[in-house]
Structure formats: structure tokens, C-alpha cells
Design an enzyme around this catalytic site. Structure first.
Site: not given
Ligand code: XMP
Length: 514
Positions: A58, A85-86, A172, A174, A226-232, A369
């Protein structure tokens, strides 16, 4: 007891830019991880029965008055804790140690010596490069701890109290700039917490399916594609869970990329045999956009019209009580907390019809995602949809600068398809965030073809790299790709007499031209 209750590792967010990354890394190691704010009630943490807790970094100093504080009762839970870290500094400060601004800040890659007889470093090299970003550091250890790593400017670069299961690292683990970071996280997750690597695409799908069945029962449900990956992916999971109770609605506003409509048909109706209502509404949208040039008005008109069409379709169906939304985890984390100035109103085309009474089903609500893509692949979604670059809801309307007409749409669609083909051919489609064509429709310029003077349209090519769309850099496309793009667009798209490449970064520009 569900798997989630026993295998979760919680990331306590102290306001770090990297909190999300920590959760993603943990999930990449197949351990389920969620982010909670630092002021969460400790009872809430206890209820989740986490296997482990990671305190994030942070920007604050623990020594200032209003430094973010978690309830110190977190140390009484009997759960292993790793402070980063923090997070390490707050752990040291809270348990009786000391943190000082030594004046010896460290930023960037730093050489570190680690004790390989320690729990965190036992499988790591004794000398390693780590990513540092700090001004303060731990200057005195709390009782029971020992220092297990040091750098030139931070004598206590890592600490551990194996008795209590408390660990801290100043660097870090990560970020990719700490090459051994993943191994360190493995040591904490598998070694210290005893977490099992059970978070996989298959288990994500199984969890989502049982949650959907439980929520929806025998009721009917509707999903906007919508044609996009999320709604598909959201639609596919729901279909797998409850089959024909699902109807998908694809409102084709005619502002899509080339062949997108056909592909949605082929994939969902033909391949997956999902009930699909394909509303071909191009004329209707174009009529509403007639004479409109202002970008925000375009967005508003398209967003509202979209909802109207969706409502009309839904109202003709009987007994539909549920609506699928492709909300992702980053939207969940951000909603309510982000207060960024609105640069563009990103009308959530494909989003909730405001006046309708639906219960929401959000099967991707806890996913990042990359996890959604992995699930899409697992479910057999075509690569083309799984890896499709993000596309704005109002589509090509905000890539035609000026009035949107059928002819202009056709021209832009052709040019845009060439951009996609060439970027794919060069193997750059996945590494580039977005690549597309823009038609500044009122910008005509003089050309010469054969012996004749022409006066034609300009196509601008936009290609940007980005991680999150908040900032973006223009992509340094290889010369040969630019050459092919220029030649092909000029030769194959009638009416184009000039091709330019956009070399603006975001900020100060935006990715889209409108
Ligand atoms: P900008 O242009 O602000 O875009 O850099 C950032 C990301 O958002 C997308 N974008 C939109 N998405 N509706 C959407 O759903 C919109 O009106 C819209 N405008 C921009 C853009 O494509 C980029 O990924």
C-alpha cells in the site's frame, strides 16, 4: 463443507496497485483467492475460514496518523499470514516491532541474499533479484521473528515467525520482475497454509453450474450476447447448467465487426444448439443515428435503443424471471470504490434493461478475464471468440468520426477486417490490446491513381498495448505489417486514398477516437 470455505486465501487490500495481481497469482497456482478491504470486520474473515491470509502492499507509511489499519485481531485467528511490503511493515508495527524511514528507499530490481534454511526461501536460490518499491522498512523485529533475507538498503528484507505462521517480505513476489516470486508464493500456499491446488477451469465450471441450478431452479432465463468473450462464456455455462431454460438474445445493431453476426449464429445456434433470437436491427439504429455527430449522443442513442429492442424481445417471452450478466471480478472489486472522472460515458450496451424486473445471474462474478478465457476454451468456444479483442458496445459508430451512414459502415468494416487479418497474420493479435481502423469521415484528401487525381477517404489505423485500458501505449508495429496494411487497404477498399498510423498514447489521448 464446501471447497471454497476450506481452500480460500484472502488478500487484504491496503490500497496497493498490486492487490489484484496477488489474487491472480494465487489463483494461477490453483488456489482460490479473493480480495477484501483492509477495514473488513475480522469476524467476516473468520467466517470465510481461509487457509491463509496475504496482507498487500500500500502507498502509506505505518507511522502516519491515519495509516490504513486492519483489526489486529487478525493475528489471533490461527491462520498463516504473509505480509507483502506495507503488509509486512504493518505486521511488524502491530506485533511490537519498529518501522522506520531510513532514508534508504529502494525502487526497482534489487539484489537480495536469502537464508535457504527458512520456510519461505527453502527452495529458492540464496542470491536473487527481487522487485522493491518502498521508502520505509522494518528496523526492529517483533518478538519471535527472525530476519531471513537482506539487501544493501534493507537489512530486514524478509522475516518469519514459523511458530505462529507469520511471514513478511519487503519485496513484491507477485510481479514478474521478481523471478523467484512464484516459488515463494508456492512455499507459502502449499507449504505453510497447506492449501490444495483445486482451483481449475473444471472446478470453476462445476461450481458455477451448481450455483446456477440452485439459484434458477426450473425458471426461464434470458441472456444478451454481445459477440464478446464474457457474455459468450456466461451463456455457455448457463446453458450447460440448465439447457433449454435459457434463451439468448443477440441484438445486432449493425455496428459490429465483419462477420461477427454470422459467427454468433454459427456458434450458438448451430454448434451449441442454444435457443437464439437474432434481432437484425441495423436499419432501426441507423435511423436513430441519422444526422448525429456528437460522440456522447451516439453512445446515448445506441445504449437506449439497445435496451428498447431487448425489452421488446423479452416482453414477448413468457415467464422469464432471470437475466444473465457477464460481470467480471474486477468490476465487482471496483464498483462503488472507483471515483475516476468520467471521460466517456461507457454505456453498458448489452447491460441490464433498466425498467425490467429480473433477478441477475452472474456466473463470472468471481472470475478474472484470463480465467474466463480458460473456461471458454474448456467449454469448446471457438478461439476466435475466446481471444477476441475488446470492442466498444456502440461498435463502429464511435470509430466513424462524423455521421454514421450505411456506406461509411461498409467502408470501415472492410478496412477494419484487413487490420484484424494482418495483425493476426503477424502473430500479434493476442499481445496487442486493441487494433482497429478508424474512419475520420469528413477528412478527404487528394490522391493519384493511374493518371487520375482522386479525392478520397482517410483510414487511420489504431493499435495499442495495454493491461487494463486505463493507460495504453501505441504499438510499435513492424514496418512490414504497416506496409501490408497500407497496400491492402488502399488496393482493396474502394474510396480510400490515404492510410495513416496513430502514434498517440493514453493519456493524453484515448484508445478510441471518440
Ligand atoms: P478509451 O477510448 O476511453 O477506451 O481509451 C477504453 C476502453 O473502453 C472501450 N470503450 C467502450 N466500451 N462502450 C464500451 O462498452 C463504450 O462506449 C466505449 N468507449 C470506449 C474501448 O474500446 C477501450 O477498450
Amino acid at each position: 463443507m464446501s471447497r471454497e470455505e476450506t481452500q480460500t486465501v484472502l488478500v487484504v487490500d491496503f490500497g496497493a496497485q498490486y492487490s489484484r495481481l496477488i489474487a491472480r497469482r494465487v489463483r494461477e497456482l490453483k488456489v482460490y483467492s479473493e480480495i477484501v478491504p483492509y477495514d473488513v470486520a475480522v469476524e467476516k474473515i473468520a467466517e470465510r475460514r481461509p487457509k491463509g491470509i496475504i496482507l498487500s502492499g500500500g502507498p502509506a507509511s505505518v507511522n502516519i496518523d491515519d495509516a490504513p489499519q486492519c483489526d489486529p485481531a487478525i493475528f489471533e485467528l490461527g491462520v498463516p499470514i504473509l505480509g507483502i511490503c506495507y503488509g509486512m511493515q504493518w505486521m511488524a508495527h502491530s506485533l511490537g516491532g519498529e518501522v522506520a524511514a531510513s532514508g534508504l528507499a529502494e525502487f526497482g530490481q534489487t539484489e537480495m541474499a536469502a537464508q535457504t534454511d527458512s520456510v519461505l526461501f527453502k527452495t529458492l536460490p540464496p542470491e536473487q533479484t527481487v522487485w522493491m518499491s518502498h521508502r520505509d522498512s522494518v528496523s526492529r523485529l517483533p518478538d519471535g521473528f527472525r530476519a531471513v533475507a537482506s539487501t544493501e538498503n534493507a537489512p530486514i528484507a524478509a522475516m518469519e515467525d514459523t511458530e505462529q505462521g507469520f511471514y513478511g517480505v519487503q519485496f513484491h513476489p507477485e510481479v514478474v520482475h521478481t523471478p523467484a516470486g512464484t516459488d515463494l508464493l508456492k512455499n507459502f500456499l502449499y507449504g505453510v497454509c497447506g492449501a490444495l491446488p483445486t482451483w481449475t477451469s473444471v472446478s470453476m465450471i462445476e461450481d458455477a453450474i451448481s450455483a446456477i441450478r440452485k439459484q434458477v431452479g426450473k425458471e426461464k432465463i434470458i441472456c444478451g450476447l454481445s459477440g464478446g468473450v464474457d457474455s459468450a462464456v456466461a451463456a455457455l455455462i448457463v446453458h450447460k447448467a440448465i439447457g433449454d431454460q435459457l434463451t439468448c438474445v443477440f441484438v445486432d445493431h449493425g455496428l459490429m465487426r465483419k462477420n461477427e453476426g454470422e459467427q454468433v449464429e454459427d456458434t450458438f445456434r448451430k454448434h451449441f444448439q442454444i435457443n437464439l433470437i437474432h434481432v437484425k436491427a441495423k436499419e432501426r439504429f441507423l435511423a436513430k443515428l441519422d444526422g448525429v455527430t456528437d460522440p456522447e449522443r451516439k453512445r446515448k442513442i445506441i445504449g437506449e435503443e439497445f435496451i428498447r429492442v431487448f425489452e421488446e424481445v423479452a416482453s414477448e417471452m413468457e415467464d422469464v424471471n432471470y437475466l444473465v450478466q457477464g460481470t467480471l471480478y474486477p468490476d465487482v472489486i471496483e464498483s462503488g470504490t472507483r471515483d475516476a472522472a468520467k471521460i466517456k460515458t461507457h454505456h453498458n450496451v448489452g447491460g441490464i434493461p433498466l425498467d425490467m424486473q429480473f433477478d441477475l445471474v452472474e456466473p463470472l462474478r468471481l472470475l478474472f478475464k484470463d480465467e474466463v478465457r480458460a473456461i471458454g476454451q474448456e467449454l469448446g468456444l471457438p478461439e476466435e471468440i475466446v481471444w477476441r479483442q475488446p470492442f466498444p458496445g456502440p461498435g463502429l459508430a464511435v470509430r466513424i468520426i462524423g455521421e454514421v451512414t450505411s456506406e461509411r459502415l461498409e467502408l470501415l468494416c472492410e478496412a477494419d477486417e484487413i487490420v484484424t487479418q494482418e495483425i493476426k497474420r503477424a502473430g500479434l493479435y493476442r499481445s496487442i490490446w486493441q487494433s482497429f481502423a478508424v474512419l475520420p469521415a469528413d477528412l478527404k484528401s487528394v490522391g493519384v491513381q493511374g493518371d487520375a487525381r482522386t479525392y478520397g477517404s482517410t483510414i487511420a489505423i489504431r493499435a495499442v498495448t495495454s493491461d487494463d485500458a486505463m493507460t495504453a501505449d501505441w504499438a510499435r508495429l513492424p514496418d512490414e505489417v504497416l506496409t501490408r496494411l497500407s497496400n491492402r487497404i488502399m488496393n482493396e477498399v474502394p474510396g480510400v486514398s490515404r492510410v495513416v498510423y496513430d502514434i498517440s498514447s493514453k493519456p493524453p489521448s484515448t484508445s478510441e477516437w471518440e
